[in-house]
Scaffold this motif. Sequence first.
Motif, PDB file in Angstrom:
ATOM      1  N   ALA A  56       2.362  13.969 -23.053  1.00  0.00           N
ATOM      2  CA  ALA A  56       3.132  15.216 -22.936  1.00  0.00           C
ATOM      3  C   ALA A  56       2.379  16.382 -23.577  1.00  0.00           C
ATOM      4  CB  ALA A  56       4.497  15.045 -23.601  1.00  0.00           C
ATOM      5  N   LEU A  57       1.722  16.132 -24.704  1.00  0.00           N
ATOM      6  CA  LEU A  57       0.982  17.197 -25.395  1.00  0.00           C
ATOM      7  C   LEU A  57      -0.213  17.656 -24.558  1.00  0.00           C
ATOM      8  CD1 LEU A  57       0.590  18.923 -27.938  1.00  0.00           C
ATOM      9  CD2 LEU A  57      -0.623  17.014 -28.995  1.00  0.00           C
ATOM     10  N   MET A  58      -0.888  16.705 -23.903  1.00  0.00           N
ATOM     11  CA  MET A  58      -2.020  17.075 -23.049  1.00  0.00           C
ATOM     12  C   MET A  58      -1.537  17.870 -21.841  1.00  0.00           C
ATOM     13  SD  MET A  58      -4.749  16.054 -24.490  1.00  0.00           S
ATOM     14  CE  MET A  58      -6.089  15.878 -23.315  1.00  0.00           C
ATOM     15  N   THR A  59      -0.460  17.398 -21.227  1.00  0.00           N
ATOM     16  CA  THR A  59       0.078  18.068 -20.037  1.00  0.00           C
ATOM     17  C   THR A  59       0.540  19.486 -20.378  1.00  0.00           C
ATOM     18  OG1 THR A  59       0.827  15.932 -19.267  1.00  0.00           O
ATOM     19  CG2 THR A  59       1.778  17.838 -18.160  1.00  0.00           C
ATOM     20  N   LYS A  60       1.217  19.586 -21.511  1.00  0.00           N
ATOM     21  CA  LYS A  60       1.737  20.891 -21.956  1.00  0.00           C
ATOM     22  C   LYS A  60       0.608  21.916 -22.090  1.00  0.00           C
ATOM     23  CE  LYS A  60       4.286  22.777 -25.906  1.00  0.00           C
ATOM     24  NZ  LYS A  60       4.077  22.721 -27.337  1.00  0.00           N
ATOM     25  N   ASN A  61      -0.593  21.432 -22.432  1.00  0.00           N
ATOM     26  CA  ASN A  61      -1.743  22.333 -22.614  1.00  0.00           C
ATOM     27  C   ASN A  61      -2.689  22.328 -21.412  1.00  0.00           C
ATOM     28  OD1 ASN A  61      -1.768  23.527 -25.566  1.00  0.00           O
ATOM     29  ND2 ASN A  61      -0.888  21.479 -25.669  1.00  0.00           N
ATOM     30  N   ASN A  62      -2.193  21.793 -20.299  1.00  0.00           N
ATOM     31  CA  ASN A  62      -2.961  21.752 -19.044  1.00  0.00           C
ATOM     32  C   ASN A  62      -4.325  21.077 -19.200  1.00  0.00           C
ATOM     33  OD1 ASN A  62      -0.983  23.233 -17.599  1.00  0.00           O
ATOM     34  ND2 ASN A  62      -1.699  25.087 -18.652  1.00  0.00           N
ATOM     35  N   GLN A  63      -4.345  19.996 -19.988  1.00  0.00           N
ATOM     36  CA  GLN A  63      -5.611  19.289 -20.207  1.00  0.00           C
ATOM     37  C   GLN A  63      -5.527  17.872 -19.645  1.00  0.00           C
ATOM     38  OE1 GLN A  63      -8.202  20.866 -21.252  1.00  0.00           O
ATOM     39  NE2 GLN A  63      -7.054  22.716 -21.804  1.00  0.00           N
ATOM     40  N   SER A  64      -6.672  17.375 -19.161  1.00  0.00           N
ATOM     41  CA  SER A  64      -6.727  15.998 -18.671  1.00  0.00           C
ATOM     42  C   SER A  64      -7.324  15.106 -19.755  1.00  0.00           C
ATOM     43  CB  SER A  64      -7.592  15.919 -17.421  1.00  0.00           C
ATOM     44  OG  SER A  64      -8.948  16.037 -17.788  1.00  0.00           O
ATOM     45  N   PHE A  65      -7.138  13.794 -19.600  1.00  0.00           N
ATOM     46  CA  PHE A  65      -7.650  12.860 -20.596  1.00  0.00           C
ATOM     47  C   PHE A  65      -9.173  12.813 -20.613  1.00  0.00           C
ATOM     48  CE2 PHE A  65      -3.374  11.564 -21.313  1.00  0.00           C
ATOM     49  CZ  PHE A  65      -3.401  11.052 -22.598  1.00  0.00           C
ATOM     50  N   GLU A  66      -9.817  13.271 -19.529  1.00  0.00           N
ATOM     51  CA  GLU A  66     -11.291  13.337 -19.559  1.00  0.00           C
ATOM     52  C   GLU A  66     -11.789  14.269 -20.670  1.00  0.00           C
ATOM     53  OE1 GLU A  66     -11.688  14.134 -15.339  1.00  0.00           O
ATOM     54  OE2 GLU A  66     -10.540  12.274 -15.435  1.00  0.00           O
ATOM     55  N   GLN A  67     -10.929  15.192 -21.062  1.00  0.00           N
ATOM     56  CA  GLN A  67     -11.304  16.160 -22.106  1.00  0.00           C
ATOM     57  C   GLN A  67     -11.055  15.631 -23.517  1.00  0.00           C
ATOM     58  OE1 GLN A  67     -12.499  19.220 -21.605  1.00  0.00           O
ATOM     59  NE2 GLN A  67     -11.685  20.074 -19.723  1.00  0.00           N
TER      60      GLN A  67
END
Length: 314
Positions: free
Chosen positions: A54-65
């Motif tokens: 949820a924290l990654m999605t909220k910041n528009n980031q993918s797990f590759e980052q």
Amino acid sequence: MKKRYVIGIDAGGTKVAYGLFNDEGKIIDRIEHATDAEADGPGFSDTLIENTKALMTKNNQSFEQLDGVGIGMPSYIKNNTGYVFITSAMPQIKDFAMRDYLEARLPTRIVLDNDANTAALAEYRHGAGRGTRHMVYIVVGTGLGSGIIIDGKVFSGSYGAAGECGHMLATPNEGLLCGCDNKGCFMSYVSGRLLPEHVKLGMENGIDSILTPETANGIQLIKAYKKGDMLAQKIIEQIAHNLAWCVFNIYQLLNIDTFVFGGGYTGMCDILFDRVREKFGNLNHIPFPVHFKMAELKEDIGIIGAAEYIKEVL
Ligand SMILES: [Zn+2]
């Protein structure tokens, strides 16, 4: 692709906090939720996974980052394995290969360690321990524990549990029984968890007090002390001398000159720690300086330390 972010998780007995950090170590965003103290290892881990995503999605980031997730929790975690033996405040999280479980479900590296160790690392790199070579972080509040930094590295011992200064024995086989299954460890005299028991004992011994076992906590203790309450004075004296003895013993063993204090009891700074300092001074007969400092990082100490821990195991 260069990985740009890490997540530090501070999984405490009351709340779980998550911080998203960029590659300069700055906090970009944070979320938190209440701790489910009844959750078992898989249940607790599933909640961590859900909120990390949820924290990654909220910041528009993918797990590759994402370069890794670091977790600090009140657990005995075996060195370099991510295996949780026992957890205080969340007793169902035990005998659980937590790192393996998380790595199978999150596409990033996972590191976890005891939260006193992660907090020690945070203060060493970004707080009151900056510029020192060796340092001991002592957390005193609900419990009593420490994280030991030697030559810039967390020292965790042969089995991962170095720094458990709270369970060193002050009065073996005498006094209150602690969660470590011994009577008379320093934690049994110092920790907020057993404060109600000490209030009860004092009242049974006929000491008048405005404190009651049902309502006693650190804040009430200080309020009572300031009103001149005899039992509160006696308990604070007891906490101070046991903490001083504990710190003195650590100093004798390791000869580390910087002690950084964190945890809930640091709110009693002048009342408690001036006494600890004085009692330590009465015991120490060697004239080299020993520095007592208060932790600087406040509520972010847990997430900062957990994020810093990822660099430890690169
Ligand atoms: Zn103990």
